[in-house]
Write a protein that holds these residues in place. Structure first.
Motif, PDB file in Angstrom:
ATOM      1  N   SER A  41       0.844  -1.202   0.000  1.00 44.27           N
ATOM      2  CA  SER A  41       0.000   0.000   0.000  1.00 44.27           C
ATOM      3  C   SER A  41       0.871   1.242   0.000  1.00 44.27           C
ATOM      4  O   SER A  41       2.069   1.191   0.339  1.00 44.27           O
ATOM      5  CB  SER A  41      -0.927  -0.004   1.218  1.00 44.27           C
ATOM      6  OG  SER A  41      -0.179   0.256   2.399  1.00 44.27           O
ATOM      7  N   VAL A  42       0.286   2.358  -0.334  1.00 44.75           N
ATOM      8  CA  VAL A  42       0.999   3.630  -0.302  1.00 44.75           C
ATOM      9  C   VAL A  42       1.424   3.939   1.133  1.00 44.75           C
ATOM     10  O   VAL A  42       2.536   4.437   1.361  1.00 44.75           O
ATOM     11  CB  VAL A  42       0.138   4.763  -0.906  1.00 44.75           C
ATOM     12  CG1 VAL A  42       0.803   6.115  -0.748  1.00 44.75           C
ATOM     13  CG2 VAL A  42      -0.145   4.489  -2.379  1.00 44.75           C
ATOM     14  N   ASP A  43       0.594   3.614   2.098  1.00 43.63           N
ATOM     15  CA  ASP A  43       0.947   3.839   3.505  1.00 43.63           C
ATOM     16  C   ASP A  43       2.167   3.015   3.901  1.00 43.63           C
ATOM     17  O   ASP A  43       3.064   3.517   4.588  1.00 43.63           O
ATOM     18  CB  ASP A  43      -0.228   3.485   4.436  1.00 43.63           C
ATOM     19  CG  ASP A  43      -1.378   4.477   4.337  1.00 43.63           C
ATOM     20  OD1 ASP A  43      -1.161   5.615   3.849  1.00 43.63           O
ATOM     21  OD2 ASP A  43      -2.507   4.108   4.726  1.00 43.63           O
ATOM     22  N   GLN A  44       2.214   1.750   3.483  1.00 39.12           N
ATOM     23  CA  GLN A  44       3.371   0.907   3.789  1.00 39.12           C
ATOM     24  C   GLN A  44       4.629   1.439   3.120  1.00 39.12           C
ATOM     25  O   GLN A  44       5.708   1.426   3.721  1.00 39.12           O
ATOM     26  CB  GLN A  44       3.115  -0.530   3.320  1.00 39.12           C
ATOM     27  CG  GLN A  44       2.078  -1.261   4.136  1.00 39.12           C
ATOM     28  CD  GLN A  44       1.706  -2.596   3.490  1.00 39.12           C
ATOM     29  OE1 GLN A  44       1.505  -2.685   2.280  1.00 39.12           O
ATOM     30  NE2 GLN A  44       1.606  -3.630   4.319  1.00 39.12           N
ATOM     31  N   LEU A  45       4.502   1.908   1.896  1.00 38.59           N
ATOM     32  CA  LEU A  45       5.637   2.491   1.180  1.00 38.59           C
ATOM     33  C   LEU A  45       6.152   3.723   1.922  1.00 38.59           C
ATOM     34  O   LEU A  45       7.353   3.865   2.164  1.00 38.59           O
ATOM     35  CB  LEU A  45       5.223   2.856  -0.246  1.00 38.59           C
ATOM     36  CG  LEU A  45       6.259   3.587  -1.090  1.00 38.59           C
ATOM     37  CD1 LEU A  45       7.476   2.709  -1.339  1.00 38.59           C
ATOM     38  CD2 LEU A  45       5.633   4.030  -2.419  1.00 38.59           C
ATOM     39  N   ARG A  46       5.238   4.612   2.302  1.00 32.60           N
ATOM     40  CA  ARG A  46       5.623   5.838   3.014  1.00 32.60           C
ATOM     41  C   ARG A  46       6.315   5.497   4.334  1.00 32.60           C
ATOM     42  O   ARG A  46       7.359   6.061   4.662  1.00 32.60           O
ATOM     43  CB  ARG A  46       4.393   6.706   3.256  1.00 32.60           C
ATOM     44  CG  ARG A  46       4.695   8.030   3.958  1.00 32.60           C
ATOM     45  CD  ARG A  46       3.469   8.900   4.189  1.00 32.60           C
ATOM     46  NE  ARG A  46       2.356   8.189   4.787  1.00 32.60           N
ATOM     47  CZ  ARG A  46       1.227   7.851   4.144  1.00 32.60           C
ATOM     48  NH1 ARG A  46       1.033   8.168   2.892  1.00 32.60           N
ATOM     49  NH2 ARG A  46       0.273   7.197   4.778  1.00 32.60           N
ATOM     50  N   GLU A  47       5.749   4.558   5.090  1.00 33.69           N
ATOM     51  CA  GLU A  47       6.339   4.169   6.379  1.00 33.69           C
ATOM     52  C   GLU A  47       7.727   3.555   6.193  1.00 33.69           C
ATOM     53  O   GLU A  47       8.659   3.865   6.933  1.00 33.69           O
ATOM     54  CB  GLU A  47       5.420   3.200   7.115  1.00 33.69           C
ATOM     55  CG  GLU A  47       4.163   3.849   7.647  1.00 33.69           C
ATOM     56  CD  GLU A  47       3.131   2.843   8.137  1.00 33.69           C
ATOM     57  OE1 GLU A  47       3.464   1.648   8.340  1.00 33.69           O
ATOM     58  OE2 GLU A  47       1.960   3.249   8.313  1.00 33.69           O
ATOM     59  N   GLY A  48       7.866   2.674   5.208  1.00 35.66           N
ATOM     60  CA  GLY A  48       9.157   2.040   4.957  1.00 35.66           C
ATOM     61  C   GLY A  48      10.224   3.047   4.556  1.00 35.66           C
ATOM     62  O   GLY A  48      11.345   3.021   5.076  1.00 35.66           O
ATOM     63  N   TYR A  66      11.706  -0.754  -3.472  1.00 37.44           N
ATOM     64  CA  TYR A  66      10.278  -1.046  -3.431  1.00 37.44           C
ATOM     65  C   TYR A  66       9.741  -1.193  -4.848  1.00 37.44           C
ATOM     66  O   TYR A  66       9.818  -0.268  -5.643  1.00 37.44           O
ATOM     67  CB  TYR A  66       9.538   0.069  -2.693  1.00 37.44           C
ATOM     68  CG  TYR A  66       9.944   0.175  -1.242  1.00 37.44           C
ATOM     69  CD1 TYR A  66       9.289  -0.572  -0.263  1.00 37.44           C
ATOM     70  CD2 TYR A  66      10.982   1.006  -0.853  1.00 37.44           C
ATOM     71  CE1 TYR A  66       9.662  -0.482   1.067  1.00 37.44           C
ATOM     72  CE2 TYR A  66      11.360   1.104   0.481  1.00 37.44           C
ATOM     73  CZ  TYR A  66      10.710   0.358   1.433  1.00 37.44           C
ATOM     74  OH  TYR A  66      11.080   0.446   2.755  1.00 37.44           O
ATOM     75  N   ASP A  67       9.229  -2.355  -5.140  1.00 41.42           N
ATOM     76  CA  ASP A  67       8.609  -2.665  -6.427  1.00 41.42           C
ATOM     77  C   ASP A  67       7.170  -2.163  -6.314  1.00 41.42           C
ATOM     78  O   ASP A  67       6.315  -2.837  -5.762  1.00 41.42           O
ATOM     79  CB  ASP A  67       8.663  -4.180  -6.638  1.00 41.42           C
ATOM     80  CG  ASP A  67       8.227  -4.630  -8.009  1.00 41.42           C
ATOM     81  OD1 ASP A  67       7.760  -3.793  -8.797  1.00 41.42           O
ATOM     82  OD2 ASP A  67       8.352  -5.833  -8.283  1.00 41.42           O
ATOM     83  N   VAL A  68       6.913  -0.944  -6.829  1.00 42.47           N
ATOM     84  CA  VAL A  68       5.626  -0.300  -6.556  1.00 42.47           C
ATOM     85  C   VAL A  68       4.546  -0.608  -7.575  1.00 42.47           C
ATOM     86  O   VAL A  68       3.360  -0.495  -7.274  1.00 42.47           O
ATOM     87  CB  VAL A  68       5.781   1.227  -6.396  1.00 42.47           C
ATOM     88  CG1 VAL A  68       6.595   1.547  -5.152  1.00 42.47           C
ATOM     89  CG2 VAL A  68       6.380   1.876  -7.621  1.00 42.47           C
ATOM     90  N   CYS A  69       4.927  -0.978  -8.790  1.00 44.87           N
ATOM     91  CA  CYS A  69       3.924  -1.276  -9.804  1.00 44.87           C
ATOM     92  C   CYS A  69       4.579  -2.106 -10.899  1.00 44.87           C
ATOM     93  O   CYS A  69       5.559  -1.666 -11.510  1.00 44.87           O
ATOM     94  CB  CYS A  69       3.360   0.028 -10.380  1.00 44.87           C
ATOM     95  SG  CYS A  69       1.899  -0.204 -11.414  1.00 44.87           S
ATOM     96  N   ARG A  70       4.060  -3.296 -11.124  1.00 46.12           N
ATOM     97  CA  ARG A  70       4.629  -4.196 -12.143  1.00 46.12           C
ATOM     98  C   ARG A  70       3.477  -4.869 -12.879  1.00 46.12           C
ATOM     99  O   ARG A  70       2.796  -5.718 -12.325  1.00 46.12           O
ATOM    100  CB  ARG A  70       5.533  -5.232 -11.495  1.00 46.12           C
ATOM    101  CG  ARG A  70       6.180  -6.187 -12.471  1.00 46.12           C
ATOM    102  CD  ARG A  70       7.105  -7.159 -11.766  1.00 46.12           C
ATOM    103  NE  ARG A  70       8.207  -6.485 -11.130  1.00 46.12           N
ATOM    104  CZ  ARG A  70       9.426  -6.346 -11.663  1.00 46.12           C
ATOM    105  NH1 ARG A  70       9.675  -6.864 -12.836  1.00 46.12           N
ATOM    106  NH2 ARG A  70      10.377  -5.724 -11.015  1.00 46.12           N
ATOM    107  N   LEU A  71       3.274  -4.459 -14.119  1.00 46.07           N
ATOM    108  CA  LEU A  71       2.263  -5.073 -14.975  1.00 46.07           C
ATOM    109  C   LEU A  71       2.968  -6.010 -15.931  1.00 46.07           C
ATOM    110  O   LEU A  71       3.908  -5.612 -16.620  1.00 46.07           O
ATOM    111  CB  LEU A  71       1.525  -4.003 -15.786  1.00 46.07           C
ATOM    112  CG  LEU A  71       0.501  -3.163 -15.039  1.00 46.07           C
ATOM    113  CD1 LEU A  71       0.108  -1.955 -15.869  1.00 46.07           C
ATOM    114  CD2 LEU A  71      -0.716  -3.992 -14.721  1.00 46.07           C
ATOM    115  N   SER A  72       2.530  -7.236 -15.953  1.00 45.24           N
ATOM    116  CA  SER A  72       3.161  -8.197 -16.860  1.00 45.24           C
ATOM    117  C   SER A  72       2.111  -8.932 -17.669  1.00 45.24           C
ATOM    118  O   SER A  72       0.990  -9.142 -17.232  1.00 45.24           O
ATOM    119  CB  SER A  72       4.046  -9.180 -16.090  1.00 45.24           C
ATOM    120  OG  SER A  72       3.309  -9.852 -15.109  1.00 45.24           O
TER     121      SER A  72
END
Length: 186
Positions: A41-48, A66-72
């Motif tokens: 989540s964005v919250d987890q990313l911000r906290e990390g 942080y792998d924030v978005c991966r479309l495959s």
């Protein structure tokens, strides 16, 4: 797809914009398209990122990427963020690789990094004192899928949106200005 990967989709939308994500889905045009990054989540990313900003740098472990978005699917799109291992002074003096885009905002020469747009910018965390904050350069990297429909202009737009979203989510007190146009090559 948003029902199958709700956390990933919400994070991608928050970091790149819902319209951009819809355009990206159309560009990738694949029946087997899936979000393959871990649920973050964005919250987890911000906290990390905030926790890492005030912690000492571990030369063996490095920083979390942080792998924030991966479309495959038939093609791959991904974006990574994290604290840069290089200090600001090193980026400022390594002019063969880094081009100044704005005050304390630098973009890697695209001829050196392939199909990525790599942006680093100074981000002072408000909850950390200057003595506490160890890391100062935040890095955002956006890879371009190999597709004729994926333009350089759209790639830049995604990269700028990601950098701005990170700046806003982390509430960088120095308020770095991420320009619309990036100097991605010499």
């Amino acid at each position: 797809m948003s029902q199958k990967y709700p956390t990933q989709w919400k994070t991608c939308n928050a970091l790149f914009g819902a319209e951009n994500m819809q355009s990206l889905r159309e560009i990738l045009d694949s029946d087997d398209l899936k979000l393959s990054n871990p649920a973050l989540s964005v919250d987890q990313l911000r906290e990390g990122l905030t926790d890492e900003a005030i912690g000492p740098y571990d030369k063996f472990e490095g920083f979390e990427e942080y792998d924030v978005c991966r479309l495959s699917g038939s093609r791959l799109f991904y974006a990574m963020v994290g604290w840069a291992a290089d200090p600001l002074k090193a980026v400022q003096t390594y002019t063969e690789r880094w081009h100044k885009a704005a005050t304390d905002v630098y973009v890697a020469d695209s001829s050196l990094v392939g199909s990525d747009i790599d942006i680093v910018f100074r981000c002072d965390i408000g909850s950390a004192s200057s003595e506490q904050q160890k890391q100062v350069l935040l890095e955002a990297r956006v890879n371009a899928p190999k597709s004729l429909k994926f333009s350089d202009a759209f790639h830049q737009q995604l990269s700028v949106n990601l950098a701005r979203a990170l700046r806003d989510e982390l509430e960088c007190t120095n308020e770095p200005t991420i320009p619309d146009a990036l100097p991605i090559s010499k």
